[in-house]
Scaffold this motif. Structure first.
Motif, PDB file in Angstrom:
ATOM      1  N   GLN A 121      20.295  52.112  16.460  1.00 47.11           N
ATOM      2  CA  GLN A 121      20.707  52.953  17.586  1.00 47.11           C
ATOM      3  C   GLN A 121      22.142  53.467  17.430  1.00 47.11           C
ATOM      4  O   GLN A 121      22.557  54.349  18.162  1.00 47.11           O
ATOM      5  CB  GLN A 121      20.583  52.182  18.904  1.00 47.11           C
ATOM      6  CG  GLN A 121      19.165  51.862  19.287  1.00 47.11           C
ATOM      7  CD  GLN A 121      18.638  50.609  18.596  1.00 47.11           C
ATOM      8  OE1 GLN A 121      19.332  49.929  17.867  1.00 47.11           O
ATOM      9  NE2 GLN A 121      17.372  50.320  18.832  1.00 47.11           N
ATOM     10  N   ALA A 139      20.052  55.482  22.591  1.00 50.15           N
ATOM     11  CA  ALA A 139      19.046  54.485  22.963  1.00 50.15           C
ATOM     12  C   ALA A 139      17.957  55.156  23.794  1.00 50.15           C
ATOM     13  O   ALA A 139      18.214  56.125  24.509  1.00 50.15           O
ATOM     14  CB  ALA A 139      19.696  53.349  23.755  1.00 50.15           C
ATOM     15  N   SER A 140      16.759  54.616  23.723  1.00 53.27           N
ATOM     16  CA  SER A 140      15.626  55.234  24.407  1.00 53.27           C
ATOM     17  C   SER A 140      15.649  55.008  25.914  1.00 53.27           C
ATOM     18  O   SER A 140      15.065  55.778  26.668  1.00 53.27           O
ATOM     19  CB  SER A 140      14.311  54.733  23.820  1.00 53.27           C
ATOM     20  OG  SER A 140      14.232  53.325  23.959  1.00 53.27           O
ATOM     21  N   ASP A 141      16.311  53.945  26.369  1.00 49.37           N
ATOM     22  CA  ASP A 141      16.400  53.665  27.797  1.00 49.37           C
ATOM     23  C   ASP A 141      17.566  52.711  28.049  1.00 49.37           C
ATOM     24  O   ASP A 141      18.212  52.238  27.111  1.00 49.37           O
ATOM     25  CB  ASP A 141      15.095  53.088  28.346  1.00 49.37           C
ATOM     26  CG  ASP A 141      14.615  51.854  27.597  1.00 49.37           C
ATOM     27  OD1 ASP A 141      15.472  51.045  27.158  1.00 49.37           O
ATOM     28  OD2 ASP A 141      13.402  51.678  27.450  1.00 49.37           O
ATOM     29  N   ASP A 180      24.295  43.260  21.294  1.00 53.77           N
ATOM     30  CA  ASP A 180      24.246  43.015  19.849  1.00 53.77           C
ATOM     31  C   ASP A 180      25.602  43.293  19.198  1.00 53.77           C
ATOM     32  O   ASP A 180      26.057  42.522  18.353  1.00 53.77           O
ATOM     33  CB  ASP A 180      23.172  43.881  19.181  1.00 53.77           C
ATOM     34  CG  ASP A 180      21.760  43.456  19.531  1.00 53.77           C
ATOM     35  OD1 ASP A 180      21.578  42.371  20.121  1.00 53.77           O
ATOM     36  OD2 ASP A 180      20.828  44.228  19.215  1.00 53.77           O
ATOM     37  N   ASP A 191      21.502  48.388  26.825  1.00 57.20           N
ATOM     38  CA  ASP A 191      22.134  47.113  27.162  1.00 57.20           C
ATOM     39  C   ASP A 191      22.013  46.128  25.998  1.00 57.20           C
ATOM     40  O   ASP A 191      22.963  45.413  25.673  1.00 57.20           O
ATOM     41  CB  ASP A 191      21.510  46.539  28.429  1.00 57.20           C
ATOM     42  CG  ASP A 191      22.188  45.270  28.891  1.00 57.20           C
ATOM     43  OD1 ASP A 191      23.431  45.264  29.025  1.00 57.20           O
ATOM     44  OD2 ASP A 191      21.481  44.263  29.101  1.00 57.20           O
ATOM     45  N   ARG A 192      20.860  46.119  25.337  1.00 58.39           N
ATOM     46  CA  ARG A 192      20.653  45.223  24.192  1.00 58.39           C
ATOM     47  C   ARG A 192      21.581  45.586  23.035  1.00 58.39           C
ATOM     48  O   ARG A 192      22.163  44.719  22.386  1.00 58.39           O
ATOM     49  CB  ARG A 192      19.189  45.259  23.728  1.00 58.39           C
ATOM     50  CG  ARG A 192      18.868  44.128  22.748  1.00 58.39           C
ATOM     51  CD  ARG A 192      17.496  44.248  22.101  1.00 58.39           C
ATOM     52  NE  ARG A 192      17.607  45.103  20.928  1.00 58.39           N
ATOM     53  CZ  ARG A 192      17.152  46.343  20.824  1.00 58.39           C
ATOM     54  NH1 ARG A 192      16.519  46.903  21.813  1.00 58.39           N
ATOM     55  NH2 ARG A 192      17.317  47.047  19.726  1.00 58.39           N
ATOM     56  N   VAL A 193      21.762  46.882  22.806  1.00 54.72           N
ATOM     57  CA  VAL A 193      22.659  47.339  21.738  1.00 54.72           C
ATOM     58  C   VAL A 193      24.092  46.892  22.029  1.00 54.72           C
ATOM     59  O   VAL A 193      24.784  46.374  21.152  1.00 54.72           O
ATOM     60  CB  VAL A 193      22.588  48.876  21.561  1.00 54.72           C
ATOM     61  CG1 VAL A 193      23.680  49.381  20.630  1.00 54.72           C
ATOM     62  CG2 VAL A 193      21.219  49.279  21.039  1.00 54.72           C
ATOM     63  N   GLN A 243      17.570  49.641  29.139  1.00 55.47           N
ATOM     64  CA  GLN A 243      17.323  48.287  28.641  1.00 55.47           C
ATOM     65  C   GLN A 243      17.695  48.189  27.160  1.00 55.47           C
ATOM     66  O   GLN A 243      18.368  47.248  26.736  1.00 55.47           O
ATOM     67  CB  GLN A 243      15.866  47.903  28.865  1.00 55.47           C
ATOM     68  CG  GLN A 243      15.558  46.472  28.491  1.00 55.47           C
ATOM     69  CD  GLN A 243      14.123  46.090  28.839  1.00 55.47           C
ATOM     70  OE1 GLN A 243      13.320  46.920  29.264  1.00 55.47           O
ATOM     71  NE2 GLN A 243      13.795  44.833  28.651  1.00 55.47           N
ATOM     72  N   GLU A 244      17.263  49.151  26.360  1.00 61.65           N
ATOM     73  CA  GLU A 244      17.620  49.166  24.946  1.00 61.65           C
ATOM     74  C   GLU A 244      19.127  49.349  24.780  1.00 61.65           C
ATOM     75  O   GLU A 244      19.761  48.698  23.944  1.00 61.65           O
ATOM     76  CB  GLU A 244      16.869  50.283  24.222  1.00 61.65           C
ATOM     77  CG  GLU A 244      17.182  50.337  22.728  1.00 61.65           C
ATOM     78  CD  GLU A 244      16.441  51.458  22.022  1.00 61.65           C
ATOM     79  OE1 GLU A 244      15.759  51.151  21.028  1.00 61.65           O
ATOM     80  OE2 GLU A 244      16.550  52.635  22.446  1.00 61.65           O
TER      81      GLU A 244
END
Length: 151
Positions: free
Chosen positions: A101, A120-122, A132, A127-129, A124-125
């Motif tokens: 991403q 990011a696609s959304d 990470d 936030d994960r990035v 949630q993704e």
């Protein structure tokens, strides 16, 4: 940013034609070899040889599609500024390159050591990035701004 990778690339000196070829491809990555040859006033074979050398030397990392912003309304785009501890920049860069991403990574001056472009696609993704990146050994601090619209 370090340009070294695990893949060994052959050295290749780039001239004015290579630079012009790269500029044309940045504007139109789908330009045909024939169109490139006409625009550069060189033969198709010469264009193909130069493209092959630019790819094998690592000057061209790949070809991609750039979609118009209006077509990507569901994409979360952001810029993340990253501060790195001491001399761990190269190790952090290698880890960051493993996060798909992060579409671009830049070294910079000032308070931040690196700037990453995120797609990011959304949320949630997204936030994960962020999580990470922040958990990578050597990342001391970060600040992220979501891009709302292009003006």
């Amino acid at each position: 940013m370090s340009t070294s990778t695990n893949i060994t690339k052959r050295a290749y000196l780039h001239d004015a034609i290579d630079k012009e070829l790269l500029a044309i491809l940045r504007a139109d990555g789908r330009a045909s070899v024939s169109k490139l040859a006409t625009m550069l006033n060189i033969s198709r074979g010469t264009v193909q040889n130069r493209l092959d050398r630019l790819v094998s030397s690592g000057a061209i990392l790949g070809f991609t599609v750039r979609a118009h912003d209006e077509l990507e309304t569901d994409v979360v785009k952001a810029m993340m500024m990253i501060e790195v501890v001491g001399k761990s920049t190269n190790q952090v860069i290698q880890k960051l390159r493993g996060i798909p991403q992060l579409t671009k990574l830049h070294t910079t001056n000032g308070n931040w050591d690196l700037v990453a472009e995120i797609r990011a696609s959304d949320l949630q993704e997204f936030d994960r990035v962020l999580s990470d990146v922040r958990t990578i050994d050597g990342v001391l601090n970060s600040e992220t701004s979501i891009l709302l619209r292009s003006v």
